[in-house]
Design a protein around this motif. Structure first.
Motif, PDB file in Angstrom:
ATOM      1  N   ASP A  51       0.827  -1.205   0.000  1.00 33.28           N
ATOM      2  CA  ASP A  51       0.000   0.000   0.000  1.00 33.28           C
ATOM      3  C   ASP A  51       0.864   1.260   0.000  1.00 33.28           C
ATOM      4  O   ASP A  51       0.544   2.237  -0.688  1.00 33.28           O
ATOM      5  CB  ASP A  51      -0.944   0.008   1.201  1.00 33.28           C
ATOM      6  CG  ASP A  51      -1.984  -1.106   1.132  1.00 33.28           C
ATOM      7  OD1 ASP A  51      -2.159  -1.711   0.044  1.00 33.28           O
ATOM      8  OD2 ASP A  51      -2.595  -1.389   2.180  1.00 33.28           O
ATOM      9  N   ALA A  52       1.963   1.235   0.751  1.00 34.84           N
ATOM     10  CA  ALA A  52       2.877   2.389   0.780  1.00 34.84           C
ATOM     11  C   ALA A  52       3.530   2.595  -0.579  1.00 34.84           C
ATOM     12  O   ALA A  52       3.681   3.730  -1.035  1.00 34.84           O
ATOM     13  CB  ALA A  52       3.938   2.184   1.857  1.00 34.84           C
ATOM     14  N   LEU A  53       3.909   1.500  -1.248  1.00 38.04           N
ATOM     15  CA  LEU A  53       4.486   1.613  -2.589  1.00 38.04           C
ATOM     16  C   LEU A  53       3.471   2.194  -3.566  1.00 38.04           C
ATOM     17  O   LEU A  53       3.786   3.108  -4.337  1.00 38.04           O
ATOM     18  CB  LEU A  53       4.947   0.239  -3.102  1.00 38.04           C
ATOM     19  CG  LEU A  53       6.162  -0.388  -2.450  1.00 38.04           C
ATOM     20  CD1 LEU A  53       6.421  -1.770  -3.055  1.00 38.04           C
ATOM     21  CD2 LEU A  53       7.386   0.495  -2.580  1.00 38.04           C
ATOM     22  N   ASN A  54       2.268   1.657  -3.552  1.00 39.44           N
ATOM     23  CA  ASN A  54       1.232   2.131  -4.479  1.00 39.44           C
ATOM     24  C   ASN A  54       0.841   3.584  -4.222  1.00 39.44           C
ATOM     25  O   ASN A  54       0.413   4.285  -5.138  1.00 39.44           O
ATOM     26  CB  ASN A  54       0.003   1.225  -4.408  1.00 39.44           C
ATOM     27  CG  ASN A  54       0.246  -0.117  -5.073  1.00 39.44           C
ATOM     28  OD1 ASN A  54       1.113  -0.271  -5.925  1.00 39.44           O
ATOM     29  ND2 ASN A  54      -0.515  -1.117  -4.666  1.00 39.44           N
ATOM     30  N   GLN A  97       5.510   5.559 -10.591  1.00 36.39           N
ATOM     31  CA  GLN A  97       4.322   5.320  -9.761  1.00 36.39           C
ATOM     32  C   GLN A  97       3.943   3.851  -9.957  1.00 36.39           C
ATOM     33  O   GLN A  97       3.658   3.431 -11.074  1.00 36.39           O
ATOM     34  CB  GLN A  97       3.163   6.216 -10.179  1.00 36.39           C
ATOM     35  CG  GLN A  97       1.819   5.857  -9.555  1.00 36.39           C
ATOM     36  CD  GLN A  97       1.781   6.078  -8.056  1.00 36.39           C
ATOM     37  OE1 GLN A  97       2.114   7.155  -7.589  1.00 36.39           O
ATOM     38  NE2 GLN A  97       1.391   5.066  -7.310  1.00 36.39           N
ATOM     39  N   LEU A  98       3.971   3.106  -8.869  1.00 38.62           N
ATOM     40  CA  LEU A  98       3.631   1.689  -8.935  1.00 38.62           C
ATOM     41  C   LEU A  98       2.142   1.467  -8.702  1.00 38.62           C
ATOM     42  O   LEU A  98       1.502   2.198  -7.945  1.00 38.62           O
ATOM     43  CB  LEU A  98       4.416   0.900  -7.879  1.00 38.62           C
ATOM     44  CG  LEU A  98       5.923   0.829  -8.107  1.00 38.62           C
ATOM     45  CD1 LEU A  98       6.632   0.349  -6.849  1.00 38.62           C
ATOM     46  CD2 LEU A  98       6.235  -0.086  -9.276  1.00 38.62           C
ATOM     47  N   ASN A  99       1.633   0.440  -9.334  1.00 37.42           N
ATOM     48  CA  ASN A  99       0.280  -0.046  -9.087  1.00 37.42           C
ATOM     49  C   ASN A  99       0.388  -1.572  -9.143  1.00 37.42           C
ATOM     50  O   ASN A  99       0.233  -2.180 -10.192  1.00 37.42           O
ATOM     51  CB  ASN A  99      -0.699   0.478 -10.125  1.00 37.42           C
ATOM     52  CG  ASN A  99      -2.117   0.023  -9.835  1.00 37.42           C
ATOM     53  OD1 ASN A  99      -2.410  -0.494  -8.758  1.00 37.42           O
ATOM     54  ND2 ASN A  99      -2.992   0.180 -10.810  1.00 37.42           N
ATOM     55  N   ILE A 100       0.694  -2.176  -7.990  1.00 41.18           N
ATOM     56  CA  ILE A 100       1.007  -3.600  -7.957  1.00 41.18           C
ATOM     57  C   ILE A 100       0.204  -4.334  -6.888  1.00 41.18           C
ATOM     58  O   ILE A 100      -0.369  -3.720  -5.994  1.00 41.18           O
ATOM     59  CB  ILE A 100       2.519  -3.834  -7.683  1.00 41.18           C
ATOM     60  CG1 ILE A 100       2.910  -3.180  -6.353  1.00 41.18           C
ATOM     61  CG2 ILE A 100       3.377  -3.343  -8.836  1.00 41.18           C
ATOM     62  CD1 ILE A 100       4.226  -3.652  -5.800  1.00 41.18           C
ATOM     63  N   GLN A 101       0.222  -5.646  -7.006  1.00 42.59           N
ATOM     64  CA  GLN A 101      -0.308  -6.553  -5.997  1.00 42.59           C
ATOM     65  C   GLN A 101       0.806  -7.508  -5.598  1.00 42.59           C
ATOM     66  O   GLN A 101       1.616  -7.901  -6.436  1.00 42.59           O
ATOM     67  CB  GLN A 101      -1.486  -7.361  -6.532  1.00 42.59           C
ATOM     68  CG  GLN A 101      -2.749  -6.561  -6.722  1.00 42.59           C
ATOM     69  CD  GLN A 101      -3.281  -6.026  -5.407  1.00 42.59           C
ATOM     70  OE1 GLN A 101      -3.249  -6.680  -4.367  1.00 42.59           O
ATOM     71  NE2 GLN A 101      -3.792  -4.805  -5.451  1.00 42.59           N
ATOM     72  N   PHE A 102       0.859  -7.879  -4.321  1.00 41.39           N
ATOM     73  CA  PHE A 102       1.808  -8.882  -3.838  1.00 41.39           C
ATOM     74  C   PHE A 102       1.111 -10.239  -3.768  1.00 41.39           C
ATOM     75  O   PHE A 102      -0.058 -10.329  -3.367  1.00 41.39           O
ATOM     76  CB  PHE A 102       2.302  -8.552  -2.425  1.00 41.39           C
ATOM     77  CG  PHE A 102       3.489  -7.648  -2.373  1.00 41.39           C
ATOM     78  CD1 PHE A 102       4.448  -7.613  -3.373  1.00 41.39           C
ATOM     79  CD2 PHE A 102       3.676  -6.825  -1.290  1.00 41.39           C
ATOM     80  CE1 PHE A 102       5.542  -6.786  -3.304  1.00 41.39           C
ATOM     81  CE2 PHE A 102       4.773  -5.989  -1.193  1.00 41.39           C
ATOM     82  CZ  PHE A 102       5.699  -5.965  -2.216  1.00 41.39           C
TER      83      PHE A 102
END
Length: 161
Positions: A51-54, A97-102
């Motif tokens: 969440d912090a990365l996104n 800007q990242l928009n990822i899922q782990f």
């Protein structure tokens, strides 16, 4: 009388063994439950990190690391300690800007240390050219329990493709 005495001794031994098996089973259940609690706490840290990365939020990333944490990004120098980690993430967030899922592949806990193997997938917006590209990495996290809280002690990732 001798047969009764032997029977009593065997019965006492059998009951003692049964109690020991029950105690061992209870201890194993407690260990399994504690391990699950620790794994759940680590999962929360991983999702807070995602969440912090996104959100491109350095102030949410930093508390997730130990004071002497190490961030080892692919193709860049390692950042050691809070100040270097802060500078690294500030640079990353200015650049993309990242928009990822782990996706968690594995979590192993051993006392106050643990590791997690994950993959991440999503997209990256490159600020310099406003281009959005696919993002897919594999990650290795080493965690340390500090004052009862799991923190990232070491983090390394690289591209899958």
């Amino acid at each position: 009388m001798k047969k009764i005495a032997i029977s009593v001794v065997l019965l006492v031994a059998l009951v003692a063994c049964e109690n020991k098996v029950k105690n061992n089973s209870n201890n194993l259940n407690k260990i399994t439950m504690n391990t699950q609690i620790e794994k759940s706490a680590i999962e929360k840290v991983l999702f807070s990190y995602r969440d912090a990365l996104n959100a491109s939020d350095v102030n949410k990333v930093l508390p997730l690391y130990t004071n002497d944490g190490v961030f080892m990004p692919s193709g860049a120098p390692s950042a050691i300690g809070q100040e270097q980690i802060k500078s690294s993430y500030e640079f990353v967030f200015k650049t993309i800007q990242l928009n990822i899922q782990f996706y968690i592949d594995e979590i192993q806990v051993n006392g106050d240390f643990a590791f997690a193997q994950t993959t991440s997938r999503g997209t990256t917006l490159i600020h310099a050219n406003a281009q959005t590209v696919p993002e897919e990495n594999r990650e290795l996290f080493v965690f340390e329990k500090v004052n009862g809280q799991w923190k990232i002690a070491r983090y390394m990732f690289n591209k899958i493709k």
